[in-house]
Design a protein around this motif. Structure first.
Motif, PDB file in Angstrom:
ATOM      1  N   ALA A 162       0.836  -1.202   0.000  1.00 52.19           N
ATOM      2  CA  ALA A 162       0.000   0.000   0.000  1.00 52.19           C
ATOM      3  C   ALA A 162       0.871   1.252   0.000  1.00 52.19           C
ATOM      4  CB  ALA A 162      -0.917  -0.014   1.222  1.00 52.19           C
ATOM      5  N   GLY A 163       1.913   1.244   0.819  1.00 54.47           N
ATOM      6  CA  GLY A 163       2.798   2.413   0.879  1.00 54.47           C
ATOM      7  C   GLY A 163       3.513   2.676  -0.434  1.00 54.47           C
ATOM      8  N   HIS A 164       4.018   1.614  -1.054  1.00 56.54           N
ATOM      9  CA  HIS A 164       4.737   1.773  -2.332  1.00 56.54           C
ATOM     10  C   HIS A 164       3.790   2.250  -3.432  1.00 56.54           C
ATOM     11  CE1 HIS A 164       8.673  -0.529  -1.527  1.00 56.54           C
ATOM     12  NE2 HIS A 164       8.153  -0.143  -0.390  1.00 56.54           N
ATOM     13  N   LEU A 169       1.862   6.558  -7.038  1.00 62.02           N
ATOM     14  CA  LEU A 169       0.771   7.387  -7.582  1.00 62.02           C
ATOM     15  C   LEU A 169       1.029   8.867  -7.374  1.00 62.02           C
ATOM     16  CD1 LEU A 169      -2.272   5.231  -6.395  1.00 62.02           C
ATOM     17  CD2 LEU A 169      -1.511   5.541  -8.744  1.00 62.02           C
ATOM     18  N   ILE A 170       1.478   9.240  -6.160  1.00 56.69           N
ATOM     19  CA  ILE A 170       1.685  10.662  -5.865  1.00 56.69           C
ATOM     20  C   ILE A 170       2.888  11.204  -6.629  1.00 56.69           C
ATOM     21  CG2 ILE A 170       2.233  12.307  -4.017  1.00 56.69           C
ATOM     22  CD1 ILE A 170       0.568  10.572  -2.144  1.00 56.69           C
ATOM     23  N   SER A 171       3.940  10.409  -6.784  1.00 59.99           N
ATOM     24  CA  SER A 171       5.100  10.881  -7.560  1.00 59.99           C
ATOM     25  C   SER A 171       4.735  11.045  -9.036  1.00 59.99           C
ATOM     26  CB  SER A 171       6.267   9.909  -7.399  1.00 59.99           C
ATOM     27  OG  SER A 171       5.894   8.620  -7.838  1.00 59.99           O
ATOM     28  N   THR A 172       3.901  10.145  -9.557  1.00 57.94           N
ATOM     29  CA  THR A 172       3.431  10.280 -10.948  1.00 57.94           C
ATOM     30  C   THR A 172       2.600  11.550 -11.108  1.00 57.94           C
ATOM     31  OG1 THR A 172       3.328   7.864 -11.109  1.00 57.94           O
ATOM     32  CG2 THR A 172       2.191   9.116 -12.811  1.00 57.94           C
ATOM     33  N   ALA A 173       1.732  11.818 -10.125  1.00 58.31           N
ATOM     34  CA  ALA A 173       0.919  13.047 -10.177  1.00 58.31           C
ATOM     35  C   ALA A 173       1.802  14.284 -10.116  1.00 58.31           C
ATOM     36  CB  ALA A 173      -0.071  13.043  -9.016  1.00 58.31           C
ATOM     37  N   THR A 174       2.848  14.242  -9.302  1.00 56.75           N
ATOM     38  CA  THR A 174       3.751  15.390  -9.172  1.00 56.75           C
ATOM     39  C   THR A 174       4.430  15.710 -10.497  1.00 56.75           C
ATOM     40  OG1 THR A 174       4.167  14.792  -6.866  1.00 56.75           O
ATOM     41  CG2 THR A 174       5.718  16.311  -7.885  1.00 56.75           C
ATOM     42  N   THR A 175       4.971  14.690 -11.162  1.00 51.15           N
ATOM     43  CA  THR A 175       5.671  14.929 -12.430  1.00 51.15           C
ATOM     44  C   THR A 175       4.696  15.350 -13.544  1.00 51.15           C
ATOM     45  OG1 THR A 175       5.530  12.545 -12.835  1.00 51.15           O
ATOM     46  CG2 THR A 175       7.586  13.388 -11.936  1.00 51.15           C
ATOM     47  N   THR A 176       3.469  14.806 -13.513  1.00 51.67           N
ATOM     48  CA  THR A 176       2.486  15.151 -14.546  1.00 51.67           C
ATOM     49  C   THR A 176       2.006  16.592 -14.411  1.00 51.67           C
ATOM     50  OG1 THR A 176       1.742  12.838 -14.528  1.00 51.67           O
ATOM     51  CG2 THR A 176       0.311  14.438 -15.606  1.00 51.67           C
ATOM     52  N   MET A 178       3.590  19.083 -13.062  1.00 48.92           N
ATOM     53  CA  MET A 178       4.659  20.086 -13.002  1.00 48.92           C
ATOM     54  C   MET A 178       4.590  21.085 -14.153  1.00 48.92           C
ATOM     55  SD  MET A 178       8.607  19.251 -12.151  1.00 48.92           S
ATOM     56  CE  MET A 178       8.155  18.423 -10.640  1.00 48.92           C
ATOM     57  N   SER A 179       4.214  20.611 -15.330  1.00 47.57           N
ATOM     58  CA  SER A 179       4.180  21.496 -16.497  1.00 47.57           C
ATOM     59  C   SER A 179       2.882  22.298 -16.587  1.00 47.57           C
ATOM     60  CB  SER A 179       4.368  20.681 -17.779  1.00 47.57           C
ATOM     61  OG  SER A 179       3.372  19.669 -17.846  1.00 47.57           O
ATOM     62  N   THR A 180       1.786  21.731 -16.096  1.00 51.06           N
ATOM     63  CA  THR A 180       0.482  22.401 -16.227  1.00 51.06           C
ATOM     64  C   THR A 180       0.108  23.227 -14.996  1.00 51.06           C
ATOM     65  OG1 THR A 180      -0.589  20.365 -15.482  1.00 51.06           O
ATOM     66  CG2 THR A 180      -0.428  20.701 -17.854  1.00 51.06           C
ATOM     67  N   MET A 181       0.243  22.652 -13.800  1.00 49.32           N
ATOM     68  CA  MET A 181      -0.119  23.341 -12.555  1.00 49.32           C
ATOM     69  C   MET A 181       1.025  23.238 -11.556  1.00 49.32           C
ATOM     70  SD  MET A 181      -4.136  22.350 -12.026  1.00 49.32           S
ATOM     71  CE  MET A 181      -4.011  20.620 -12.430  1.00 49.32           C
ATOM     72  N   PRO A 182       2.009  24.135 -11.659  1.00 45.45           N
ATOM     73  CA  PRO A 182       3.201  24.018 -10.795  1.00 45.45           C
ATOM     74  C   PRO A 182       2.905  24.174  -9.307  1.00 45.45           C
ATOM     75  CG  PRO A 182       3.271  26.029 -12.122  1.00 45.45           C
ATOM     76  CD  PRO A 182       2.144  25.213 -12.634  1.00 45.45           C
ATOM     77  N   VAL A 183       1.908  24.999  -8.950  1.00 41.06           N
ATOM     78  CA  VAL A 183       1.585  25.210  -7.528  1.00 41.06           C
ATOM     79  C   VAL A 183       1.030  23.916  -6.912  1.00 41.06           C
ATOM     80  CG1 VAL A 183       0.191  26.533  -5.882  1.00 41.06           C
ATOM     81  CG2 VAL A 183       1.148  27.662  -7.901  1.00 41.06           C
ATOM     82  N   VAL A 184       0.097  23.291  -7.647  1.00 42.91           N
ATOM     83  CA  VAL A 184      -0.470  22.012  -7.185  1.00 42.91           C
ATOM     84  C   VAL A 184       0.622  20.948  -7.139  1.00 42.91           C
ATOM     85  CG1 VAL A 184      -2.227  20.251  -7.633  1.00 42.91           C
ATOM     86  CG2 VAL A 184      -2.704  22.641  -8.142  1.00 42.91           C
ATOM     87  N   SER A 185       1.537  21.000  -8.102  1.00 43.56           N
ATOM     88  CA  SER A 185       2.633  20.034  -8.136  1.00 43.56           C
ATOM     89  C   SER A 185       3.521  20.165  -6.899  1.00 43.56           C
ATOM     90  CB  SER A 185       3.465  20.250  -9.398  1.00 43.56           C
ATOM     91  OG  SER A 185       4.566  19.387  -9.418  1.00 43.56           O
ATOM     92  N   LEU A 190       5.110  18.071  -1.532  1.00 43.29           N
ATOM     93  CA  LEU A 190       5.160  18.123  -0.067  1.00 43.29           C
ATOM     94  C   LEU A 190       4.496  16.879   0.546  1.00 43.29           C
ATOM     95  CD1 LEU A 190       5.769  19.709   2.557  1.00 43.29           C
ATOM     96  CD2 LEU A 190       3.528  20.813   2.294  1.00 43.29           C
ATOM     97  N   VAL A 191       3.334  16.509  -0.037  1.00 41.28           N
ATOM     98  CA  VAL A 191       2.647  15.293   0.425  1.00 41.28           C
ATOM     99  C   VAL A 191       3.538  14.066   0.214  1.00 41.28           C
ATOM    100  CG1 VAL A 191       0.656  13.772   0.007  1.00 41.28           C
ATOM    101  CG2 VAL A 191       0.344  16.248   0.041  1.00 41.28           C
ATOM    102  N   LEU A 192       4.226  14.031  -0.926  1.00 37.18           N
ATOM    103  CA  LEU A 192       5.120  12.912  -1.223  1.00 37.18           C
ATOM    104  C   LEU A 192       6.259  12.834  -0.210  1.00 37.18           C
ATOM    105  CD1 LEU A 192       5.982  10.641  -3.168  1.00 37.18           C
ATOM    106  CD2 LEU A 192       7.238  12.355  -4.468  1.00 37.18           C
ATOM    107  N   PHE A 193       6.792  13.997   0.166  1.00 36.22           N
ATOM    108  CA  PHE A 193       7.880  14.037   1.151  1.00 36.22           C
ATOM    109  C   PHE A 193       7.401  13.508   2.509  1.00 36.22           C
ATOM    110  CE2 PHE A 193      10.130  16.507   4.474  1.00 36.22           C
ATOM    111  CZ  PHE A 193      11.401  15.969   4.289  1.00 36.22           C
ATOM    112  N   LEU A 194       6.224  13.972   2.933  1.00 33.11           N
ATOM    113  CA  LEU A 194       5.672  13.522   4.218  1.00 33.11           C
ATOM    114  C   LEU A 194       5.346  12.023   4.185  1.00 33.11           C
ATOM    115  CD1 LEU A 194       3.292  16.532   4.988  1.00 33.11           C
ATOM    116  CD2 LEU A 194       5.494  16.035   6.052  1.00 33.11           C
ATOM    117  N   LEU A 195       4.819  11.565   3.035  1.00 40.15           N
ATOM    118  CA  LEU A 195       4.479  10.146   2.907  1.00 40.15           C
ATOM    119  C   LEU A 195       5.731   9.268   2.938  1.00 40.15           C
ATOM    120  CD1 LEU A 195       2.223   8.057   2.374  1.00 40.15           C
ATOM    121  CD2 LEU A 195       2.638   8.363  -0.058  1.00 40.15           C
TER     122      LEU A 195
END
Length: 222
Positions: A162-164, A169-176, A178-185, A190-195
């Motif tokens: 579950a953790g992996h 999923l969150i790292s994929t969302a972050t990279t996706t 990054m180009s369209t919504m940098p603030v959300v990315s 940050l969520v990825l770092f905490l997770l």
């Protein structure tokens, strides 16, 4: 789910390398009185783990110190190294976890049946049980006893898987994003770092819980 498939090279499975490689990172013990900091830290951690695992056990259980401490260090290394990018975590495989849980649980059970058969069988029927409930309680207690290795293996597998998956999923969302919504990315980063911090804690706790439960099963039987 590709990250959970066993790696192979030219059709040869590399699961053996994945399980033995972490042990190569540990410094080999020697007979010197003064060693380097890494060896001192390793000895301190092993001493701490052994003390924690052996405290609930009586002296008969102390002969299990080597196998339980080795298992704890093995699971800790594999779980923590599996959080690095582009690595394979063998403990996300149910087959491996059951292969660790079942023989050790069976060894604790057979130890109890050999040394104190009446007390071990007495665990299946609590004292003062009404006569009508005796058959049902024996069935329930036997089922709960037999399901222990399955629970050990599934708990470790489910928590790490579950953790992996969440990290993936969150790292994929972050990279996706990054180009369209940098603030959300940045927020997802940050969520990825905490997770990731949470998963490091989960990796350590699950290794400890796995071995601690085995030591408690052993305590019941000695």
């Amino acid at each position: 789910f590709d990250q959970f498939s066993s790696p192979s090279l030219m059709g040869i499975p590399l699961i053996l390398i994945a399980t033995t490689f972490p042990a190569l990172l540990l410094p080999s013990p020697n007979n010197r009185w003064v060693t380097d900091r890494l060896s001192t830290l390793q000895l301190w951690i092993i001493n701490l783990i052994t003390k924690q695992l052996m405290t609930p056990l009586n002296k008969k259980g102390h002969k299990w110190a080597l196998i339980l401490t080795s298992l704890m260090v093995f699971l800790l290394l594999i779980n923590l190294l599996g959080l690095l990018p582009y690595t394979f975590t063998p403990t996300t495989q149910l087959s491996m976890n059951l292969a660790l849980a079942f023989p050790l649980w069976l060894a604790t059970l057979l130890t109890g049946l050999r040394n104190q058969p009446s007390i071990s069988l007495g665990h299946l029927l609590p004292e003062g049980t009404p006569t009508l409930l005796i058959p049902a309680l024996i069935l329930i207690e036997t089922t709960s006893l037999l399901i222990r290795p399955l629970a050990l293996g599934v708990r470790l597998t489910a928590n790490l898987t579950a953790g992996h998956l969440l990290i993936q999923l969150i790292s994929t969302a972050t990279t996706t994003l990054m180009s369209t919504m940098p603030v959300v990315s940045l927020l997802t980063l940050l969520v990825l770092f905490l997770l990731t911090i949470l998963e490091v804690a989960v990796a350590m706790i699950q290794a400890y819980v796995f071995v601690l439960l085995l030591s408690l099963y052993l305590q019941e039987n000695i």
